[in-house]
Design an enzyme around this catalytic site. Structure first.
Site, PDB file in Angstrom:
ATOM      1  N   ILE A   1      -1.635  11.603  -7.456  1.00  0.00           N
ATOM      2  CA  ILE A   1      -1.251  10.511  -6.979  1.00  0.00           C
ATOM      3  C   ILE A   1       0.225  10.245  -7.961  1.00  0.00           C
ATOM      4  O   ILE A   1       1.229   9.973  -7.275  1.00  0.00           O
ATOM      5  CB  ILE A   1      -2.064   9.412  -6.671  1.00  0.00           C
ATOM      6  CG1 ILE A   1      -3.090   9.964  -5.809  1.00  0.00           C
ATOM      7  CG2 ILE A   1      -1.105   8.234  -5.983  1.00  0.00           C
ATOM      8  CD1 ILE A   1      -4.222   8.946  -5.450  1.00  0.00           C
TER       9      ILE A   1
ATOM     10  N   ASP B   1      -0.747   9.430 -20.299  1.00  0.00           N
ATOM     11  CA  ASP B   1      -1.869  10.324 -19.924  1.00  0.00           C
ATOM     12  C   ASP B   1      -2.206  10.969 -20.943  1.00  0.00           C
ATOM     13  O   ASP B   1      -1.545  11.835 -21.551  1.00  0.00           O
ATOM     14  CB  ASP B   1      -1.392  11.153 -18.510  1.00  0.00           C
ATOM     15  CG  ASP B   1      -2.608  11.792 -18.133  1.00  0.00           C
ATOM     16  OD1 ASP B   1      -3.544  12.306 -18.777  1.00  0.00           O
ATOM     17  OD2 ASP B   1      -2.665  12.011 -16.724  1.00  0.00           O
TER      18      ASP B   1
ATOM     19  N   ARG C   1      -8.856   2.042  -9.071  1.00  0.00           N
ATOM     20  CA  ARG C   1     -10.064   1.331  -8.610  1.00  0.00           C
ATOM     21  C   ARG C   1     -10.029  -0.054  -9.514  1.00  0.00           C
ATOM     22  O   ARG C   1      -9.527  -0.211 -10.424  1.00  0.00           O
ATOM     23  CB  ARG C   1     -11.130   2.194  -9.176  1.00  0.00           C
ATOM     24  CG  ARG C   1     -11.494   3.396  -8.329  1.00  0.00           C
ATOM     25  CD  ARG C   1     -12.143   3.048  -7.162  1.00  0.00           C
ATOM     26  NE  ARG C   1     -12.561   4.225  -6.409  1.00  0.00           N
ATOM     27  CZ  ARG C   1     -11.817   4.971  -5.591  1.00  0.00           C
ATOM     28  NH1 ARG C   1     -10.507   4.489  -5.067  1.00  0.00           N
ATOM     29  NH2 ARG C   1     -12.265   5.889  -4.837  1.00  0.00           N
TER      30      ARG C   1
ATOM     31  N   GLU D   1     -15.879  -4.456  -3.900  1.00  0.00           N
ATOM     32  CA  GLU D   1     -15.438  -4.387  -2.525  1.00  0.00           C
ATOM     33  C   GLU D   1     -16.438  -4.640  -1.449  1.00  0.00           C
ATOM     34  O   GLU D   1     -17.394  -3.830  -1.709  1.00  0.00           O
ATOM     35  CB  GLU D   1     -14.721  -3.210  -2.348  1.00  0.00           C
ATOM     36  CG  GLU D   1     -13.250  -3.261  -3.391  1.00  0.00           C
ATOM     37  CD  GLU D   1     -12.610  -1.991  -3.070  1.00  0.00           C
ATOM     38  OE1 GLU D   1     -12.784  -0.907  -2.391  1.00  0.00           O
ATOM     39  OE2 GLU D   1     -11.542  -1.806  -3.750  1.00  0.00           O
TER      40      GLU D   1
ATOM     41  N   HIS E   1      -7.978  -2.161   0.169  1.00  0.00           N
ATOM     42  CA  HIS E   1      -8.043  -1.000  -0.099  1.00  0.00           C
ATOM     43  C   HIS E   1      -7.658  -0.072   0.965  1.00  0.00           C
ATOM     44  O   HIS E   1      -8.257   0.743   1.697  1.00  0.00           O
ATOM     45  CB  HIS E   1      -9.648  -0.567  -0.290  1.00  0.00           C
ATOM     46  CG  HIS E   1     -10.112   0.524  -1.171  1.00  0.00           C
ATOM     47  ND1 HIS E   1     -10.799   0.828  -2.160  1.00  0.00           N
ATOM     48  CD2 HIS E   1      -9.314   1.716  -0.993  1.00  0.00           C
ATOM     49  CE1 HIS E   1     -10.819   2.105  -2.316  1.00  0.00           C
ATOM     50  NE2 HIS E   1     -10.181   2.780  -1.991  1.00  0.00           N
TER      51      HIS E   1
ATOM     52  N   ALA F   1      -5.430   4.902   1.622  1.00  0.00           N
ATOM     53  CA  ALA F   1      -5.811   6.182   2.663  1.00  0.00           C
ATOM     54  C   ALA F   1      -5.583   5.836   4.103  1.00  0.00           C
ATOM     55  O   ALA F   1      -5.975   6.702   4.831  1.00  0.00           O
ATOM     56  CB  ALA F   1      -7.109   6.669   2.252  1.00  0.00           C
TER      57      ALA F   1
END
Ligand SMILES: NC(=O)C1=CN([C@@H]2O[C@H](COP(=O)(O)OP(=O)(O)OC[C@H]3O[C@@H](n4cnc5c(N)ncnc54)[C@H](O)[C@@H]3O)[C@@H](O)[C@H]2O)C=CC1
Ligand SMILES: CC(=O)C(=O)O
Length: 315
Positions: free
Chosen positions: A152, A172, A233, A262, A281, A284
């Site tokens: 992503i 990262d 998250r 959630e 959320h 997706a």
């Protein structure tokens, strides 16, 4: 033998059709409480799981269970340890919603840059004059920091660099330098990285090392007008520290697709905050991604049940 497939939450019909065509029986529990899932998992051969917690309690009595197929990329809601101990295969779908999430992130960056949600709230109340106070900023030439340069993160980087002409910085620690696109710079030190960014977008999995990785110290290191975007998250951000950072003017705005708990409580202070754009959320939630995920997860179930190796085993 008829395999029983437990599907606790709604998934796209195409995956269900695939399972039914293979002779499987679909089992739908009335709710996703651990006690209910435990009861229904007891005689299931597979679980097709969305974000409902598949805990030790749910699977420890599931003697027939062979596979838990995650309908998505993240698998922090599944007890991998217990599954592995019981010989249960856990799979995910690494690319099924990558584009959907990346497009949502671009949407959130653009919406934040013009405070679109706040302005819309005011305009809907009849306040046309809000336009005089609604001076946004342009994203072209601004620095977007991407935390987690995986599937992503890389796609967000590409869309924002090529489409929005933003400068991209990456943090990262596990970065494969060969995957860095031209013009994208990696910064090794998180503090130096945060100090440079106008927008920070989080794309790391939730695990011990990333839980609350953005907290009080990190907000102090950000620019005072920085926009934080979290579509990874909720647990990656210390929500209490975020609220304080917004209220103390340490950062400019936050755009949050995910929450530590959630669904979050209806009076969650970040959701109604006037410098927060909150979505439930939604990463997706596109027709394309929902179909991809449902089919890919169903195919993984059928592979495992027929003795084949799955494409994306995560334990
Ligand atoms: N909002 C939504 O609906 C969705 C959220 N997600 C979340 O997004 C996460 C990322 O997804 P992908 O990009 O597909 O995963 P990925 O596994 O391709 O990439 C994760 C990246 O994070 C990096 N990383 C790991 N630990 C790190 C650390 N401590 N600091 C910085 N980087 C670190 C890894 O090296 C990797 O490059 C998922 O784990 C999931 O939790 C995924 C899909 C939908
Ligand atoms: C939907 C989601 O959060 C995931 O794929 O991880």
């Amino acid at each position: 033998m008829t395999y029983r497939i437990l599907i606790p939450k709604k998934v796209h019909e195409s995956g269900i059709q695939l399972l039914e065509a293979a002779g499987c029986e679909i089992v739908r529990p009335p709710d996703t409480r651990a006690s209910t899932l435990r009861e229904y998992a007891a005689d299931a051969d597979a679980i097709l799981a969305r974000t409902e917690p598949i805990t030790d309690e749910v699977i420890e009595q599931a003697a027939r269970l062979k596979v838990i197929a995650r309908h998505g990329a993240g698998y922090d809601n599944i007890s991998l340890e217990k599954a592995s101990e019981m010989g249960i295969t856990v799979t995910n779908v690494p690319l099924g919603n990558t584009n959907a999430v990346a497009e949502l992130v671009v949407t959130l960056i653009m919406a934040a840059s013009r405070n679109l949600v706040g302005v819309n709230r005011e305009f809907a109340k009849g306040n046309y004059e809000i336009r005089d106070a609604a001076i946004g900023s342009e994203v072209e030439g601004k620095t977007l920091g991407i935390v987690g340069y995986g599937h992503i993160g890389r796609l967000v980087s590409k869309k924002c660099r090529k489409g929005l002409c933003m400068k991209i910085r990456v943090y990262d620690p596990f970065l494969d330098e060969a995957t860095l696109e031209n013009g994208v710079e990696a910064v090794e030190n998180l503090e130096a990285f945060l100090a440079e960014c106008d927008y920070v977008s989080l794309h790391v999995p939730l695990m011990e090392a990333t839980r609350n990785m953005i907290g009080t110290d990190q907000f102090r290191q950000m620019k005072e007008n920085c926009v934080l975007i979290n579509a990874s998250r909720g647990g990656v951000v210390d929500e209490k520290a975020l609220l304080e950072a917004l209220d103390d003017g340490e950062i400019g705005m936050a755009a949050l697709d995910v929450f530590e708990e959630e669904p979050p409580s209806s009076d969650h202070p970040l959701i109604a905050h006037d410098r927060v754009i909150a979505t439930p959320h939604l990463g997706a939630q596109t027709t394309e991604a929902m179909e991809n995920l449902s089919v890919a997860a169903a195919e993984e179930i059928l592979r495992v049940l027929s003795g084949e190796a799955p494409l994306n085993r995560v334990n």
